[in-house]
Design a protein around this motif. Sequence first.
Motif, PDB file in Angstrom:
ATOM      1  N   HIS A  74      -0.246 -43.636 -14.523  1.00  0.00           N
ATOM      2  CA  HIS A  74      -1.157 -43.047 -15.498  1.00  0.00           C
ATOM      3  C   HIS A  74      -1.989 -41.974 -14.799  1.00  0.00           C
ATOM      4  CE1 HIS A  74      -0.725 -47.216 -17.259  1.00  0.00           C
ATOM      5  NE2 HIS A  74      -0.416 -46.468 -18.295  1.00  0.00           N
ATOM      6  N   ARG A  75      -2.106 -40.821 -15.412  1.00  0.00           N
ATOM      7  CA  ARG A  75      -3.059 -39.825 -14.934  1.00  0.00           C
ATOM      8  C   ARG A  75      -4.434 -40.102 -15.531  1.00  0.00           C
ATOM      9  NH1 ARG A  75      -0.348 -34.310 -16.802  1.00  0.00           N
ATOM     10  NH2 ARG A  75      -0.189 -35.587 -18.687  1.00  0.00           N
ATOM     11  N   PHE A  82     -13.862 -40.942 -13.078  1.00  0.00           N
ATOM     12  CA  PHE A  82     -13.550 -39.647 -13.674  1.00  0.00           C
ATOM     13  C   PHE A  82     -14.090 -38.504 -12.827  1.00  0.00           C
ATOM     14  CE2 PHE A  82     -12.743 -42.206 -17.485  1.00  0.00           C
ATOM     15  CZ  PHE A  82     -11.523 -41.652 -17.879  1.00  0.00           C
ATOM     16  N   SER A  83     -15.021 -38.780 -11.927  1.00  0.00           N
ATOM     17  CA  SER A  83     -15.491 -37.753 -11.004  1.00  0.00           C
ATOM     18  C   SER A  83     -14.442 -37.412  -9.947  1.00  0.00           C
ATOM     19  CB  SER A  83     -16.782 -38.204 -10.318  1.00  0.00           C
ATOM     20  OG  SER A  83     -16.559 -39.367  -9.545  1.00  0.00           O
ATOM     21  N   GLU A  84     -13.388 -38.220  -9.844  1.00  0.00           N
ATOM     22  CA  GLU A  84     -12.328 -37.976  -8.863  1.00  0.00           C
ATOM     23  C   GLU A  84     -11.114 -37.265  -9.462  1.00  0.00           C
ATOM     24  OE1 GLU A  84     -13.234 -42.324  -6.889  1.00  0.00           O
ATOM     25  OE2 GLU A  84     -11.230 -41.498  -6.617  1.00  0.00           O
ATOM     26  N   VAL A  85     -11.202 -36.895 -10.727  1.00  0.00           N
ATOM     27  CA  VAL A  85     -10.028 -36.348 -11.421  1.00  0.00           C
ATOM     28  C   VAL A  85      -9.486 -35.105 -10.734  1.00  0.00           C
ATOM     29  CG1 VAL A  85      -9.311 -35.192 -13.556  1.00  0.00           C
ATOM     30  CG2 VAL A  85     -10.558 -37.356 -13.670  1.00  0.00           C
ATOM     31  N   GLY A  86     -10.362 -34.261 -10.190  1.00  0.00           N
ATOM     32  CA  GLY A  86      -9.907 -33.018  -9.579  1.00  0.00           C
ATOM     33  C   GLY A  86      -9.409 -33.154  -8.152  1.00  0.00           C
ATOM     34  N   GLN A  87      -9.465 -34.337  -7.576  1.00  0.00           N
ATOM     35  CA  GLN A  87      -9.047 -34.519  -6.191  1.00  0.00           C
ATOM     36  C   GLN A  87      -7.522 -34.611  -6.065  1.00  0.00           C
ATOM     37  OE1 GLN A  87     -11.038 -38.033  -4.821  1.00  0.00           O
ATOM     38  NE2 GLN A  87     -13.048 -37.069  -4.743  1.00  0.00           N
ATOM     39  N   ARG A  88      -7.026 -34.157  -4.931  1.00  0.00           N
ATOM     40  CA  ARG A  88      -5.605 -34.341  -4.609  1.00  0.00           C
ATOM     41  C   ARG A  88      -5.435 -35.718  -3.983  1.00  0.00           C
ATOM     42  NH1 ARG A  88      -3.467 -30.441  -0.560  1.00  0.00           N
ATOM     43  NH2 ARG A  88      -1.471 -31.360  -1.162  1.00  0.00           N
ATOM     44  N   LYS A  89      -4.727 -36.578  -4.660  1.00  0.00           N
ATOM     45  CA  LYS A  89      -4.475 -37.911  -4.119  1.00  0.00           C
ATOM     46  C   LYS A  89      -3.075 -37.930  -3.490  1.00  0.00           C
ATOM     47  CE  LYS A  89      -8.313 -39.687  -5.759  1.00  0.00           C
ATOM     48  NZ  LYS A  89      -9.411 -40.125  -4.874  1.00  0.00           N
ATOM     49  N   GLY A  90      -2.925 -38.779  -2.515  1.00  0.00           N
ATOM     50  CA  GLY A  90      -1.617 -38.871  -1.876  1.00  0.00           C
ATOM     51  C   GLY A  90      -1.658 -39.722  -0.632  1.00  0.00           C
ATOM     52  N   LEU A  91      -0.728 -39.471   0.228  1.00  0.00           N
ATOM     53  CA  LEU A  91      -0.525 -40.238   1.452  1.00  0.00           C
ATOM     54  C   LEU A  91      -0.685 -39.292   2.633  1.00  0.00           C
ATOM     55  CD1 LEU A  91       0.598 -42.698   3.085  1.00  0.00           C
ATOM     56  CD2 LEU A  91       2.866 -41.857   2.512  1.00  0.00           C
ATOM     57  N   THR A  92      -1.590 -39.598   3.549  1.00  0.00           N
ATOM     58  CA  THR A  92      -1.781 -38.763   4.738  1.00  0.00           C
ATOM     59  C   THR A  92      -0.760 -39.163   5.798  1.00  0.00           C
ATOM     60  OG1 THR A  92      -4.146 -38.553   4.273  1.00  0.00           O
ATOM     61  CG2 THR A  92      -3.412 -37.989   6.487  1.00  0.00           C
ATOM     62  N   LEU A  93       0.093 -38.214   6.135  1.00  0.00           N
ATOM     63  CA  LEU A  93       1.126 -38.422   7.153  1.00  0.00           C
ATOM     64  C   LEU A  93       0.674 -37.736   8.438  1.00  0.00           C
ATOM     65  CD1 LEU A  93       4.000 -39.336   8.022  1.00  0.00           C
ATOM     66  CD2 LEU A  93       4.833 -37.140   7.132  1.00  0.00           C
ATOM     67  N   GLY A 135      -8.733 -40.539   4.651  1.00  0.00           N
ATOM     68  CA  GLY A 135      -7.432 -40.610   3.990  1.00  0.00           C
ATOM     69  C   GLY A 135      -7.558 -40.488   2.480  1.00  0.00           C
ATOM     70  N   GLY A 136      -8.697 -40.924   1.936  1.00  0.00           N
ATOM     71  CA  GLY A 136      -8.889 -40.872   0.483  1.00  0.00           C
ATOM     72  C   GLY A 136      -8.245 -42.056  -0.207  1.00  0.00           C
ATOM     73  N   SER A 137      -8.710 -42.339  -1.411  1.00  0.00           N
ATOM     74  CA  SER A 137      -8.140 -43.440  -2.185  1.00  0.00           C
ATOM     75  C   SER A 137      -6.783 -43.030  -2.755  1.00  0.00           C
ATOM     76  CB  SER A 137      -9.086 -43.840  -3.325  1.00  0.00           C
ATOM     77  OG  SER A 137      -9.272 -42.756  -4.219  1.00  0.00           O
ATOM     78  N   PRO A 138      -5.883 -43.985  -2.955  1.00  0.00           N
ATOM     79  CA  PRO A 138      -4.548 -43.640  -3.455  1.00  0.00           C
ATOM     80  C   PRO A 138      -4.533 -43.220  -4.916  1.00  0.00           C
ATOM     81  CG  PRO A 138      -4.782 -46.020  -3.264  1.00  0.00           C
ATOM     82  CD  PRO A 138      -6.008 -45.424  -2.637  1.00  0.00           C
ATOM     83  N   LEU A 139      -5.530 -43.672  -5.685  1.00  0.00           N
ATOM     84  CA  LEU A 139      -5.619 -43.381  -7.113  1.00  0.00           C
ATOM     85  C   LEU A 139      -7.047 -42.943  -7.434  1.00  0.00           C
ATOM     86  CD1 LEU A 139      -3.849 -46.632  -8.420  1.00  0.00           C
ATOM     87  CD2 LEU A 139      -2.825 -44.339  -8.335  1.00  0.00           C
ATOM     88  N   PRO A 140      -7.247 -42.192  -8.517  1.00  0.00           N
ATOM     89  CA  PRO A 140      -8.626 -41.896  -8.949  1.00  0.00           C
ATOM     90  C   PRO A 140      -9.291 -43.184  -9.447  1.00  0.00           C
ATOM     91  CG  PRO A 140      -7.031 -40.404  -9.987  1.00  0.00           C
ATOM     92  CD  PRO A 140      -6.252 -41.520  -9.373  1.00  0.00           C
ATOM     93  N   TYR A 141     -10.471 -43.469  -8.931  1.00  0.00           N
ATOM     94  CA  TYR A 141     -11.201 -44.659  -9.340  1.00  0.00           C
ATOM     95  C   TYR A 141     -12.487 -44.311 -10.092  1.00  0.00           C
ATOM     96  CZ  TYR A 141      -7.972 -47.398  -6.507  1.00  0.00           C
ATOM     97  OH  TYR A 141      -6.842 -47.992  -5.979  1.00  0.00           O
ATOM     98  N   ASP A 166      -2.151 -41.130 -20.764  1.00  0.00           N
ATOM     99  CA  ASP A 166      -3.172 -40.901 -19.759  1.00  0.00           C
ATOM    100  C   ASP A 166      -4.405 -41.773 -19.997  1.00  0.00           C
ATOM    101  OD1 ASP A 166      -1.531 -38.957 -18.727  1.00  0.00           O
ATOM    102  OD2 ASP A 166      -2.552 -37.302 -19.722  1.00  0.00           O
ATOM    103  N   TYR A 167      -5.128 -42.036 -18.902  1.00  0.00           N
ATOM    104  CA  TYR A 167      -6.465 -42.612 -19.011  1.00  0.00           C
ATOM    105  C   TYR A 167      -7.412 -41.446 -19.307  1.00  0.00           C
ATOM    106  CZ  TYR A 167      -4.749 -46.920 -16.830  1.00  0.00           C
ATOM    107  OH  TYR A 167      -4.070 -48.079 -16.539  1.00  0.00           O
ATOM    108  N   LEU A 168      -8.103 -41.518 -20.425  1.00  0.00           N
ATOM    109  CA  LEU A 168      -8.857 -40.365 -20.895  1.00  0.00           C
ATOM    110  C   LEU A 168     -10.354 -40.626 -21.013  1.00  0.00           C
ATOM    111  CD1 LEU A 168      -6.695 -38.782 -23.744  1.00  0.00           C
ATOM    112  CD2 LEU A 168      -6.924 -38.028 -21.391  1.00  0.00           C
ATOM    113  N   ARG A 169     -11.099 -39.579 -20.769  1.00  0.00           N
ATOM    114  CA  ARG A 169     -12.516 -39.496 -21.120  1.00  0.00           C
ATOM    115  C   ARG A 169     -12.641 -38.360 -22.122  1.00  0.00           C
ATOM    116  NH1 ARG A 169     -17.379 -36.754 -19.174  1.00  0.00           N
ATOM    117  NH2 ARG A 169     -19.167 -38.171 -19.311  1.00  0.00           N
TER     118      ARG A 169
END
Length: 417
Positions: free
Chosen positions: A269-270, A238-249, A230-236, A294-297
């Motif tokens: 926050h992005r 900075f290596s997850e920044v490119g992932q599509r987050k969301g809700l699996t229906l 299902g993936g995490s609901p939020l990026p946890y 945004d949360y930035l690096r």
Amino acid sequence: MRLFHLADLHLGKSLYGYSLIDEGDQPYWVDRLLEAADEYRPDAVVIAGDVYDRAVPPKEAIELLDRLLTALSQRDIPVLMVAGNHDSGHRLAFASGLLEREGVHIAGECQKELAQVTLEDEFGPVTFWLMPYLFPAAVRCALGREDLTGYDQAVRALLEAQPIDPTRRNVLVAHQFVVSGGAEPERDGSETAVGGVGQVDADAFAAFDYVALGHIHGPQKIGRETVRYGGSPLPYSFSEVGQRKGLTLVELGEKGQVDIQLIPLPAIHRMRQVKGTLEELLALGTEDASLREDYLRAVLTDVQMPPRAMERLRAVYPNLMEVARELPQAAQRAAGQTAQVKERPLEDLFWDFYTHQAGEVPDQSQAELIAFAAEQARRGPLPELRRGESADKETLALVEFALERFGEEESLCDPKN
């Protein structure tokens, strides 16, 4: 039957000193999830482990989970939840018998008989099987089988011991490191396994119409379409920044019919990365006001590290989390992996240390001990055990695993030992 598949909530997590509860990120996500529940009206919500970020969560995380479960119960939406490797199974399952009356079903620890819940729709029954994160030692205790060694063998043995009717619709909720024919899922650095330790092949789940997995933070299928993280609901990270987050229906029709879609949920926050010289980044922050939220690096490309770089960037980017440098190639080789240590999983660090000290790659038994050591380091020290005192099954399984690897023959499955 319509399901929300959630996983890896990591409630109570902090990033670079920013509490994602205090900053509003996780409460905001809970509100958006409840709005989605009102819109889509799921028949159940499954939560596939790592509910909390650590075994002893802060009270704010407990209160947030309480709010989520209470709101779903008030909407008459059943919840089916398992413990992940970041959770304390016996703590997560506190008052589980009482919560079952409100439609909240929790499996915290390995049992010989998996918890199962059956729900009905117009096509008949759907049985949910709840399998929390498993160590092989815990499965050996539960089944009384000393021949089980690796994770794949242990999971298969436990599932084979269940009275699963393959003619009916079955859903598994689990939290493990699952591969398909040796092909690993796409990983982001936040969760890992080393040397093949912890791997379970997806073909172990052939009896299930849908497998709701947790452990890997990027939503994705593993082998067939119906075995999914299902993936995490939020990026946890900075290596997850490119992932599509969301809700699996997930929508289950008649036997063999499963439809899946990812519904995006907005974040307060992005997480983003910006790169350039200090002067370029200061100018960019002035031009693009959205970056201030945004949360930035920030990755600096200056040849020399500018003085007071963090201070000057924070004046423009209030939510700046990290400043890094993009070194010339030669300098990168010299720096090696030191700068990445804080982002690398414990398993990788332990693995590298063993290889360096021993001059050889760990075998399967040693690799399992490395995974155990990393897991225990995350949990904190084991409680002191004395003769005549009882201990919870989770602790007994961990201690037995460690003793077994050091050659002890006495079984600790019996709490009297």
